[in-house]
Design a protein around this motif. Structure first.
Motif, PDB file in Angstrom:
ATOM      1  N   LEU A   1     -25.597 -16.911 -32.570  1.00 44.10           N
ATOM      2  CA  LEU A   1     -27.006 -17.270 -32.460  1.00 44.10           C
ATOM      3  C   LEU A   1     -27.868 -16.064 -32.566  1.00 44.10           C
ATOM      4  CD1 LEU A   1     -27.185 -19.905 -29.436  1.00 44.10           C
ATOM      5  CD2 LEU A   1     -28.075 -20.155 -31.805  1.00 44.10           C
ATOM      6  N   GLY A   2     -27.394 -15.077 -32.176  1.00 45.67           N
ATOM      7  CA  GLY A   2     -28.037 -13.786 -32.200  1.00 45.67           C
ATOM      8  C   GLY A   2     -28.270 -13.306 -33.693  1.00 45.67           C
ATOM      9  N   ARG A   3     -27.113 -13.440 -34.507  1.00 48.99           N
ATOM     10  CA  ARG A   3     -26.836 -12.954 -35.802  1.00 48.99           C
ATOM     11  C   ARG A   3     -28.170 -13.967 -36.565  1.00 48.99           C
ATOM     12  NH1 ARG A   3     -21.480 -13.845 -39.643  1.00 48.99           N
ATOM     13  NH2 ARG A   3     -22.407 -12.925 -41.658  1.00 48.99           N
ATOM     14  N   LEU A   4     -28.198 -15.067 -36.251  1.00 49.76           N
ATOM     15  CA  LEU A   4     -28.842 -16.105 -36.723  1.00 49.76           C
ATOM     16  C   LEU A   4     -30.439 -16.173 -36.362  1.00 49.76           C
ATOM     17  CD1 LEU A   4     -26.151 -19.299 -36.645  1.00 49.76           C
ATOM     18  CD2 LEU A   4     -27.183 -17.560 -38.925  1.00 49.76           C
ATOM     19  N   GLY A   5     -30.855 -15.144 -35.469  1.00 53.98           N
ATOM     20  CA  GLY A   5     -32.046 -14.817 -35.115  1.00 53.98           C
ATOM     21  C   GLY A   5     -32.626 -15.912 -33.756  1.00 53.98           C
ATOM     22  N   GLY A   6     -31.472 -16.257 -33.166  1.00 52.39           N
ATOM     23  CA  GLY A   6     -31.793 -17.058 -32.178  1.00 52.39           C
ATOM     24  C   GLY A   6     -32.229 -16.368 -30.875  1.00 52.39           C
ATOM     25  N   PRO A   7     -32.709 -17.114 -29.806  1.00 52.94           N
ATOM     26  CA  PRO A   7     -33.284 -16.523 -28.780  1.00 52.94           C
ATOM     27  C   PRO A   7     -32.195 -15.722 -27.974  1.00 52.94           C
ATOM     28  CG  PRO A   7     -33.374 -18.773 -28.471  1.00 52.94           C
ATOM     29  CD  PRO A   7     -32.852 -18.595 -29.669  1.00 52.94           C
ATOM     30  N   ASP A   8     -32.198 -14.407 -27.326  1.00 51.75           N
ATOM     31  CA  ASP A   8     -31.238 -13.917 -26.737  1.00 51.75           C
ATOM     32  C   ASP A   8     -31.464 -13.925 -25.088  1.00 51.75           C
ATOM     33  OD1 ASP A   8     -32.920 -11.865 -26.870  1.00 51.75           O
ATOM     34  OD2 ASP A   8     -31.437 -10.491 -27.917  1.00 51.75           O
ATOM     35  N   TRP A   9     -32.599 -14.334 -24.761  1.00 51.20           N
ATOM     36  CA  TRP A   9     -33.074 -13.877 -23.403  1.00 51.20           C
ATOM     37  C   TRP A   9     -32.185 -14.770 -22.319  1.00 51.20           C
ATOM     38  CZ3 TRP A   9     -35.154 -17.643 -20.129  1.00 51.20           C
ATOM     39  CH2 TRP A   9     -35.803 -18.727 -20.846  1.00 51.20           C
ATOM     40  N   PHE A  10     -31.745 -15.877 -22.920  1.00 49.38           N
ATOM     41  CA  PHE A  10     -30.986 -16.683 -21.975  1.00 49.38           C
ATOM     42  C   PHE A  10     -29.537 -16.828 -22.413  1.00 49.38           C
ATOM     43  CE2 PHE A  10     -29.711 -20.442 -19.501  1.00 49.38           C
ATOM     44  CZ  PHE A  10     -30.358 -20.215 -18.367  1.00 49.38           C
ATOM     45  N   ALA A  11     -28.502 -16.363 -21.827  1.00 47.75           N
ATOM     46  CA  ALA A  11     -27.280 -16.234 -22.420  1.00 47.75           C
ATOM     47  C   ALA A  11     -26.480 -17.656 -21.743  1.00 47.75           C
ATOM     48  CB  ALA A  11     -26.610 -15.169 -22.026  1.00 47.75           C
ATOM     49  N   LEU A  12     -25.864 -18.315 -22.796  1.00 47.62           N
ATOM     50  CA  LEU A  12     -24.858 -19.489 -22.669  1.00 47.62           C
ATOM     51  C   LEU A  12     -23.596 -19.204 -23.020  1.00 47.62           C
ATOM     52  CD1 LEU A  12     -27.447 -22.281 -23.404  1.00 47.62           C
ATOM     53  CD2 LEU A  12     -26.796 -21.531 -21.151  1.00 47.62           C
ATOM     54  N   GLY A  13     -22.601 -19.171 -22.353  1.00 50.03           N
ATOM     55  CA  GLY A  13     -20.947 -19.159 -22.659  1.00 50.03           C
ATOM     56  C   GLY A  13     -20.778 -20.280 -23.482  1.00 50.03           C
ATOM     57  N   ASP A  14     -19.568 -20.249 -24.137  1.00 59.87           N
ATOM     58  CA  ASP A  14     -19.099 -21.229 -25.039  1.00 59.87           C
ATOM     59  C   ASP A  14     -18.782 -22.381 -24.176  1.00 59.87           C
ATOM     60  OD1 ASP A  14     -19.399 -19.611 -27.097  1.00 59.87           O
ATOM     61  OD2 ASP A  14     -17.035 -19.067 -27.038  1.00 59.87           O
ATOM     62  N   ARG A  15     -18.009 -22.273 -23.121  1.00 64.24           N
ATOM     63  CA  ARG A  15     -17.606 -23.613 -22.336  1.00 64.24           C
ATOM     64  C   ARG A  15     -19.012 -24.111 -21.648  1.00 64.24           C
ATOM     65  NH1 ARG A  15     -13.928 -20.002 -22.863  1.00 64.24           N
ATOM     66  NH2 ARG A  15     -11.929 -20.614 -23.267  1.00 64.24           N
ATOM     67  N   ASP A  16     -19.649 -23.185 -21.153  1.00 63.16           N
ATOM     68  CA  ASP A  16     -20.957 -23.836 -20.689  1.00 63.16           C
ATOM     69  C   ASP A  16     -21.658 -24.429 -21.674  1.00 63.16           C
ATOM     70  OD1 ASP A  16     -22.670 -23.664 -18.202  1.00 63.16           O
ATOM     71  OD2 ASP A  16     -23.822 -22.302 -19.064  1.00 63.16           O
ATOM     72  N   ILE A  17     -21.898 -24.176 -22.888  1.00 63.63           N
ATOM     73  CA  ILE A  17     -22.566 -25.033 -23.962  1.00 63.63           C
ATOM     74  C   ILE A  17     -21.836 -26.502 -23.974  1.00 63.63           C
ATOM     75  CG2 ILE A  17     -22.777 -24.824 -26.424  1.00 63.63           C
ATOM     76  CD1 ILE A  17     -23.569 -21.999 -26.386  1.00 63.63           C
ATOM     77  N   ALA A  18     -20.236 -26.123 -24.231  1.00 64.52           N
ATOM     78  CA  ALA A  18     -19.810 -27.710 -24.126  1.00 64.52           C
ATOM     79  C   ALA A  18     -20.286 -28.507 -23.098  1.00 64.52           C
ATOM     80  CB  ALA A  18     -18.332 -27.443 -23.851  1.00 64.52           C
ATOM     81  N   LEU A  19     -20.528 -27.756 -21.690  1.00 66.23           N
ATOM     82  CA  LEU A  19     -21.000 -28.926 -20.727  1.00 66.23           C
ATOM     83  C   LEU A  19     -22.295 -29.358 -20.994  1.00 66.23           C
ATOM     84  CD1 LEU A  19     -20.108 -29.206 -17.389  1.00 66.23           C
ATOM     85  CD2 LEU A  19     -22.175 -28.353 -17.102  1.00 66.23           C
ATOM     86  N   HIS A  20     -23.208 -28.505 -21.366  1.00 62.70           N
ATOM     87  CA  HIS A  20     -24.655 -29.026 -21.953  1.00 62.70           C
ATOM     88  C   HIS A  20     -24.700 -30.034 -22.961  1.00 62.70           C
ATOM     89  CE1 HIS A  20     -25.686 -25.818 -19.072  1.00 62.70           C
ATOM     90  NE2 HIS A  20     -25.349 -24.872 -19.979  1.00 62.70           N
ATOM     91  N   LEU A  21     -23.651 -29.872 -23.901  1.00 60.34           N
ATOM     92  CA  LEU A  21     -23.785 -30.597 -25.149  1.00 60.34           C
ATOM     93  C   LEU A  21     -23.218 -32.107 -24.642  1.00 60.34           C
ATOM     94  CD1 LEU A  21     -21.928 -28.506 -28.039  1.00 60.34           C
ATOM     95  CD2 LEU A  21     -24.229 -29.650 -28.032  1.00 60.34           C
ATOM     96  N   ARG A  22     -22.185 -32.257 -23.644  1.00 61.37           N
ATOM     97  CA  ARG A  22     -21.754 -33.171 -23.192  1.00 61.37           C
ATOM     98  C   ARG A  22     -22.904 -33.962 -22.540  1.00 61.37           C
ATOM     99  NH1 ARG A  22     -19.165 -37.972 -23.592  1.00 61.37           N
ATOM    100  NH2 ARG A  22     -17.983 -38.483 -21.942  1.00 61.37           N
TER     101      ARG A  22
END
Lengths: 322, 322
Positions: free
Chosen positions: B85-106
């Protein structure tokens, strides 16, 4: 016929095969000389993420990030999110890698900020170091639906969840009638320096047809004064990848390379068929032979050069009869 | 007063400190004996994902997945999506881990299917092996906004992006007036077997106040016939974690453990303060001493037992005067 350095080209393409030729074209043409218009009929929303399989395959291919064999996704990929989604009871029929998810999340964010899909792809391409224009055929959604023996299926249900196994009776494009060509496609078609149009070796029913369903494209190609050529995705009676030949048989069409010339007969001037289909050339004056199977990076560039050379030959000539 | 095995408890909690005591309670109480009602005022949408920091901190803590020191997120985490996300210019002020993102997606998917936030948390908890009920205080959104010297800030802008540095003048809870207590909270409050209510050591302004802002909770606690106790998050004039003491000073309140008794004076019967604040007990009859600082897993269980023991002692007694 322009012989200056300002000859410009429009390529129409779907996923893997199209992306390979698009990469070849990008290697022999400068960014301002090429517009790559891409199918959006496969696009869908999954887990709230806007997934654009063909656009991303083209983007990853041009960025040098595409998986070498898989036909989708990235080579440098990890699967932590997908594994955890499985643990949480999420759907596992459509696998998204971690870096791929980052791209979809960023696209979601940019779309939510009000950017068009075209503008989003420009931003993502720039971030991945791709200078050539990768343009969705339409900024509005076009959704391919496959009418099959087991019912009318959304594209990804047909293609991924059911592995293209149902028998196809028709293919429809929801939203196409209300869509319009993206500004970048319109500009490419109207460009006085347009030298030719190339239909990449993509599935005619699932990749090219959804683009042709967007109002304005087919008439523009038919009215086009510069050469329009296609590269056949059918080689030796088979599709290099995907269900194109299977669908042809299901629709009562014999899968031969020159079928492409027939499907696009109202606008295509010549079709490049593979060397192993050389016998077809005697039967169909619209067909010419070139090595169309792209195994190596060099193959892509060779085929791209053959396309440009054919357009060069055709430029200024009277369009051939059928 | 019930002395059967069917004594049930309601815990109200925010993030880290609350989650630790909630875990202690979950270790000494059976699933049917405990309802953990959790603040949703920190919730927000980021990259299109529904983020519920306090609910997830409680969930990860009870599942044994929480990061040991960090105060948010998981211990077993990777960061591929965030890096890309950082490489793609996304926001970096709120860090979400991969497994955490899985939970949010679900969670996004389940919410999109029409499930309430309560039902989503039940499903996620079950998948992570947590049997105790983790219930959002409200299924409707309540959004904490912090009125500061630099303007009115959304909670995460104040807390994460600006690291709680702005001076707080007031705290407001958008949506609270229209929200209602989640069914699981209503049921816990109305349960004839309810034996006591425990306010966990969470920030009174940022974690407990948004819950009290939901119509019905404060009156229900005030009318409650069983003991309501709180564990002070202020120890030795400081917050164990977070800006509670800083905010108290900014609002002109001296940060002492017994301030909690004053803030909750209309409904709280007793406040447990840490052993190092033992001197306060002489000044404020509502305060009792217990080791409230939870460093180890054993500490959590000891404090939970102290809470239940205090409730047991208070049961059937007349509520103490101020």
């Amino acid at each position: 016929v322009s012989v200056s350095g300002s000859r410009r080209y429009l390529a129409l393409c779907g996923g893997v095969g199209g992306a390979k030729l698009a990469q070849g074209l990008a290697q022999v043409l400068a960014p301002e000389e090429l517009t790559i218009a891409v199918n959006v009929g496969d696009d869908f929303t999954h887990l709230g993420l806007p997934i654009c399989p063909d656009l991303d395959t083209v983007l990853y291919t041009l960025a040098g990030l595409a998986h070498a064999e898989q036909g989708w996704g990235r080579g440098d990929e990890s699967w932590a999110v997908h594994a955890e989604l499985g643990r949480l009871g999420g759907p596992d029929w459509f696998a998204l890698g971690d870096r791929d998810i980052a791209l979809h999340l960023r696209r979601r964010q940019l779309l939510d900020e009000g950017l068009s899909l075209s503008a989003v792809m420009r931003e993502l391409a720039a971030r991945l170091g791709v200078a050539h224009a990768i343009v969705p055929i339409s900024d509005a959604p076009v959704r391919t639906c496959v009418v099959t023996d087991v019912g009318r299926l959304a594209f990804q249900d047909y293609f991924v969840a059911r592995r293209a196994e149902p028998v196809v009776r028709a293919v429809e494009f929801d939203g196409a009638a209300q869509a319009e060509l993206a500004p970048g496609v319109q500009a490419a078609l109207a460009d006085p320096d347009l030298a030719g149009v190339i239909l990449c070796p993509s599935n005619p029913y699932l990749s090219i047809a959804p683009m042709l369903a967007v109002p304005g494209l087919r008439p523009a190609l038919t009215a086009c004064e510069v050469p329009v050529i296609a590269v056949s995705p059918i080689v030796g009676g088979q599709a290099i990848k995907g269900p194109a030949a299977k669908i042809m048989r299901e629709l009562g069409v014999e899968p031969q390379a020159n079928v492409i010339a027939e499907l696009y007969r109202d606008f295509v001037d010549r079709v490049l068929v593979d060397t192993r289909d050389a016998a077809l050339v005697a039967k169909d004056a619209r067909c010419l032979v070139a090595p169309t199977v792209m195994r190596t990076a060099a193959d892509r560039q060779v085929l791209a050069a053959a396309c440009l050379s054919l357009i060069e030959q055709l430029s200024g000539c009277a369009p051939p009869g059928p």
